[in-house]
Design a protein around this motif. Structure first.
Motif, PDB file in Angstrom:
ATOM      1  N   ALA A   1       2.646   6.027  -5.726  1.00  0.00           N
ATOM      2  CA  ALA A   1       2.616   6.115  -7.190  1.00  0.00           C
ATOM      3  C   ALA A   1       1.266   6.593  -7.716  1.00  0.00           C
ATOM      4  O   ALA A   1       1.201   7.236  -8.768  1.00  0.00           O
ATOM      5  CB  ALA A   1       2.955   4.752  -7.789  1.00  0.00           C
ATOM      6  N   PHE A   2       0.202   6.275  -6.991  1.00  0.00           N
ATOM      7  CA  PHE A   2      -1.151   6.639  -7.434  1.00  0.00           C
ATOM      8  C   PHE A   2      -1.879   7.269  -6.249  1.00  0.00           C
ATOM      9  O   PHE A   2      -2.404   6.565  -5.390  1.00  0.00           O
ATOM     10  CB  PHE A   2      -1.905   5.406  -7.930  1.00  0.00           C
ATOM     11  CG  PHE A   2      -1.238   4.708  -9.087  1.00  0.00           C
ATOM     12  CD1 PHE A   2      -1.443   5.138 -10.397  1.00  0.00           C
ATOM     13  CD2 PHE A   2      -0.382   3.640  -8.858  1.00  0.00           C
ATOM     14  CE1 PHE A   2      -0.819   4.496 -11.456  1.00  0.00           C
ATOM     15  CE2 PHE A   2       0.246   2.996  -9.914  1.00  0.00           C
ATOM     16  CZ  PHE A   2       0.030   3.429 -11.223  1.00  0.00           C
ATOM     17  N   GLU A   3      -1.916   8.562  -6.224  1.00  0.00           N
ATOM     18  CA  GLU A   3      -2.454   9.285  -5.071  1.00  0.00           C
ATOM     19  C   GLU A   3      -3.908   8.938  -4.786  1.00  0.00           C
ATOM     20  O   GLU A   3      -4.327   8.921  -3.626  1.00  0.00           O
ATOM     21  CB  GLU A   3      -2.307  10.786  -5.316  1.00  0.00           C
ATOM     22  CG  GLU A   3      -2.737  11.657  -4.143  1.00  0.00           C
ATOM     23  CD  GLU A   3      -2.546  13.131  -4.418  1.00  0.00           C
ATOM     24  OE1 GLU A   3      -3.013  13.950  -3.606  1.00  0.00           O
ATOM     25  OE2 GLU A   3      -1.920  13.463  -5.447  1.00  0.00           O
ATOM     26  N   GLN A   4      -4.691   8.682  -5.830  1.00  0.00           N
ATOM     27  CA  GLN A   4      -6.119   8.413  -5.670  1.00  0.00           C
ATOM     28  C   GLN A   4      -6.436   6.913  -5.594  1.00  0.00           C
ATOM     29  O   GLN A   4      -7.576   6.504  -5.833  1.00  0.00           O
ATOM     30  CB  GLN A   4      -6.893   9.031  -6.844  1.00  0.00           C
ATOM     31  CG  GLN A   4      -6.768  10.533  -6.944  1.00  0.00           C
ATOM     32  CD  GLN A   4      -7.292  11.219  -5.694  1.00  0.00           C
ATOM     33  OE1 GLN A   4      -8.343  10.844  -5.163  1.00  0.00           O
ATOM     34  NE2 GLN A   4      -6.563  12.211  -5.214  1.00  0.00           N
ATOM     35  N   ALA A   5      -5.429   6.101  -5.262  1.00  0.00           N
ATOM     36  CA  ALA A   5      -5.633   4.653  -5.279  1.00  0.00           C
ATOM     37  C   ALA A   5      -6.785   4.221  -4.376  1.00  0.00           C
ATOM     38  O   ALA A   5      -7.606   3.386  -4.753  1.00  0.00           O
ATOM     39  CB  ALA A   5      -4.345   3.939  -4.868  1.00  0.00           C
ATOM     40  N   GLU A   6      -6.846   4.777  -3.156  1.00  0.00           N
ATOM     41  CA  GLU A   6      -7.908   4.374  -2.228  1.00  0.00           C
ATOM     42  C   GLU A   6      -9.286   4.633  -2.821  1.00  0.00           C
ATOM     43  O   GLU A   6     -10.167   3.762  -2.800  1.00  0.00           O
ATOM     44  CB  GLU A   6      -7.753   5.126  -0.905  1.00  0.00           C
ATOM     45  CG  GLU A   6      -8.824   4.786   0.122  1.00  0.00           C
ATOM     46  CD  GLU A   6      -8.652   5.550   1.418  1.00  0.00           C
ATOM     47  OE1 GLU A   6      -9.643   6.160   1.891  1.00  0.00           O
ATOM     48  OE2 GLU A   6      -7.521   5.542   1.973  1.00  0.00           O
TER      49      GLU A   6
ATOM     50  N   THR B   1     -10.164   5.228  -6.081  1.00  0.00           N
ATOM     51  CA  THR B   1     -10.467   4.561  -7.350  1.00  0.00           C
ATOM     52  C   THR B   1     -10.707   3.063  -7.161  1.00  0.00           C
ATOM     53  O   THR B   1     -11.584   2.481  -7.814  1.00  0.00           O
ATOM     54  CB  THR B   1      -9.330   4.781  -8.356  1.00  0.00           C
ATOM     55  OG1 THR B   1      -8.081   4.379  -7.773  1.00  0.00           O
ATOM     56  CG2 THR B   1      -9.235   6.244  -8.748  1.00  0.00           C
TER      57      THR B   1
ATOM     58  N   LEU C   1       1.963   1.786  -3.521  1.00  0.00           N
ATOM     59  CA  LEU C   1       0.824   2.048  -4.404  1.00  0.00           C
ATOM     60  C   LEU C   1       0.303   3.466  -4.225  1.00  0.00           C
ATOM     61  O   LEU C   1       0.070   4.195  -5.202  1.00  0.00           O
ATOM     62  CB  LEU C   1      -0.286   1.028  -4.115  1.00  0.00           C
ATOM     63  CG  LEU C   1      -1.529   1.087  -5.007  1.00  0.00           C
ATOM     64  CD1 LEU C   1      -1.161   0.769  -6.447  1.00  0.00           C
ATOM     65  CD2 LEU C   1      -2.586   0.104  -4.501  1.00  0.00           C
ATOM     66  N   ALA C   2       0.130   3.879  -2.976  1.00  0.00           N
ATOM     67  CA  ALA C   2      -0.374   5.224  -2.711  1.00  0.00           C
ATOM     68  C   ALA C   2       0.634   6.287  -3.147  1.00  0.00           C
ATOM     69  O   ALA C   2       0.256   7.388  -3.574  1.00  0.00           O
ATOM     70  CB  ALA C   2      -0.689   5.378  -1.222  1.00  0.00           C
TER      71      ALA C   2
ATOM     72  N   TRP D   1       0.802  -1.218   0.000  1.00  0.00           N
ATOM     73  CA  TRP D   1       0.000   0.000   0.000  1.00  0.00           C
ATOM     74  C   TRP D   1       0.841   1.277   0.000  1.00  0.00           C
ATOM     75  O   TRP D   1       0.520   2.217  -0.761  1.00  0.00           O
ATOM     76  CB  TRP D   1      -0.981   0.011   1.171  1.00  0.00           C
ATOM     77  CG  TRP D   1      -1.994   1.099   0.970  1.00  0.00           C
ATOM     78  CD1 TRP D   1      -1.971   2.350   1.491  1.00  0.00           C
ATOM     79  CD2 TRP D   1      -3.123   1.039   0.116  1.00  0.00           C
ATOM     80  NE1 TRP D   1      -3.039   3.089   1.028  1.00  0.00           N
ATOM     81  CE2 TRP D   1      -3.754   2.303   0.183  1.00  0.00           C
ATOM     82  CE3 TRP D   1      -3.670   0.043  -0.690  1.00  0.00           C
ATOM     83  CZ2 TRP D   1      -4.910   2.601  -0.539  1.00  0.00           C
ATOM     84  CZ3 TRP D   1      -4.819   0.336  -1.405  1.00  0.00           C
ATOM     85  CH2 TRP D   1      -5.431   1.596  -1.323  1.00  0.00           C
TER      86      TRP D   1
END
Length: 433
Positions: free
Chosen positions: A199-204, A206, A196-197, A193
């Protein structure tokens, strides 16, 4: 007026303590009694401390006049060798929460899962190769086993709950098992996590949205299955020829839903794959399932519950029937039902002294007047009687066969109208109950 009650599952951690606090504050305004439910798993050496923490906090709030009570359950059994501790604990927890809620008159149990939990669930299910149902994650509200399970914060980000706990200076406990890398969710939180967070700020957000889309897809698939099963399974049995006529995708979807109805849980993917491959051409056949078996016979697929292990009893060898009624034959595992009829029955006089014998081969049965006697095997096949419905005693009067379970009364002993006639039926113990 009956007091309104709502329950909150509270482990003592930050999320559940925050939900309990928010619920109690609102309940004081709405005149609702809150029951804090705590489950003591006994898996951690700190479990007693967690229970004491939640109980003490509830007592402090109650002394301030807030409408809260505390209830706890201890789980004494332990997971079996080879069981997933996570899965076992989750199932045991929900069973205990349900029992506590019912005991305290609460029909709704609130759970503190938030958006990050939903995103993690989506990822874990995807990594396990789950289908649409698994990717749908956790529902916001569901009725199960007489209880409404509700997750009011499922669309709220984790940061909001953390900010709420800080603002109200809530005291909570950090579960030491949350850092144990043996558990898949912990490995995801600790190693996957953060990257992931980053690299992709909106992961939670999306990933949680993807779970919501999967929930909508599940709802549509359930509607399609309901339409298909109305034709393919109008009653409890699946009509195989109608099911095979569906497209491959709808066939698999209908089978999943039909199995879920019968098993009361999702069927293993391995079972579904095996049935999809074998069912169209395999008859008769059986497949083991939890709690029993599936049986394909002629054009029907049906559930067979597992038979309880019978107590060994000597079989009855004789029976005297001089009246209508039910005659229990525990040695044979069933009951003989005798009822008065005006025609098509056997004269009661034939039943004064009956001999009960097992099927040994070579017996013949006449299915109707003017029809030739044929072997029991051929008569069973012609009448499409499955093997498990052929159990029970053959009834003889002297040397004459009178009755065969599954086939009925031999035509050679059927009496004439005006005689005292009765019908005979064999009821296995499960049917008799």
């Amino acid at each position: 007026m009956t007091e309104r009650r709502i329950a909150v599952a509270c482990s003592g951690g930050r999320d559940s303590m925050a939900l309990l606090h928010a619920t109690v504050r609102q309940a004081a305004i709405d005149d609702v009694q809150v029951i804090a439910l705590h489950v003591h798993h006994g898996l951690s050496p700190h479990a007693d401390v967690w229970l004491e923490h939640v109980e003490a906090q509830c007592a402090r709030w109650a002394r301030r006049g807030l409408p809260i009570a505390f209830a706890a359950a201890r789980i004494v059994e332990r997971p079996a060798r080879g069981d997933s501790v996570e899965a076992w604990a989750r199932q045991a927890r929900y069973r205990a929460l349900r029992e506590l809620a019912i005991a305290h008159g609460a029909e709704i149990v609130l759970l503190a899962h938030h958006r990050r939990d939903q995103a993690e669930t989506f990822l874990l299910q995807a990594l396990r190769g789950a289908g649409v149902t698994g990717l749908a994650g956790m529902p916001g509200r569901i009725m199960r086993d007489g209880i409404i399970w509700q997750r009011p914060w499922l669309e709220r980000p984790r940061a909001d709950i953390e900010a709420y706990a800080r603002r109200h200076r809530l005291k909570y406990i950090d579960d030491d098992s949350n850092t144990d890398p043996r558990f898949a969710r912990n490995r995801l939180r600790q190693t996957v996590w953060p990257a992931l967070a980053g690299a992709f700020e909106q992961a939670e957000a999306t990933l949680a949205d993807s779970a919501a889309w999967a929930q909508q897809a599940c709802a549509v698939l359930d509607e399609v299955a309901a339409h298909d099963l109305a034709q393919a399974a109008p009653e409890r049995e699946l009509i195989i020829s109608r099911w095979v006529a569906l497209s491959p995708a709808r066939r698999g979807n209908a089978l999943r839903v039909w199995l879920r109805r019968g098993l009361s849980t999702a069927a293993p993917a391995s079972l579904i794959e095996r049935l999809l491959a074998e069912l169209p051409k395999a008859r008769p056949a059986r497949w083991p399932v939890p709690g029993g078996a599936l049986r394909a016979y002629r054009d029907r697929l049906s559930f067979l519950p597992a038979a309880a292990s019978p107590i060994a009893r000597p079989r009855e060898t004789s029976l005297s029937v001089q009246r209508v009624g039910r005659f229990s034959l525990p040695g044979w595992g069933g009951t003989l039902a005798v009822a008065r009829v005006k025609e098509g029955g056997v004269p009661l006089a034939w039943l004064g002294r009956l001999e009960l014998q097992p099927r040994v081969g070579g017996e013949t049965f006449q299915a109707g007047a003017g029809r030739p006697p044929r072997s029991l095997k051929k008569q069973y096949q012609a009448a499409a009687i499955p093997d498990d419905e052929r159990a029970g005693p053959l009834l003889y009067s002297g040397t004459q066969l009178v009755f065969v379970p599954g086939l009925g009364i031999d035509a050679r002993v059927v009496g004439f109208p005006g005689q005292s006639l009765v019908s005979l039926a064999w009821l296995p113990d499960s049917s008799a109950r």
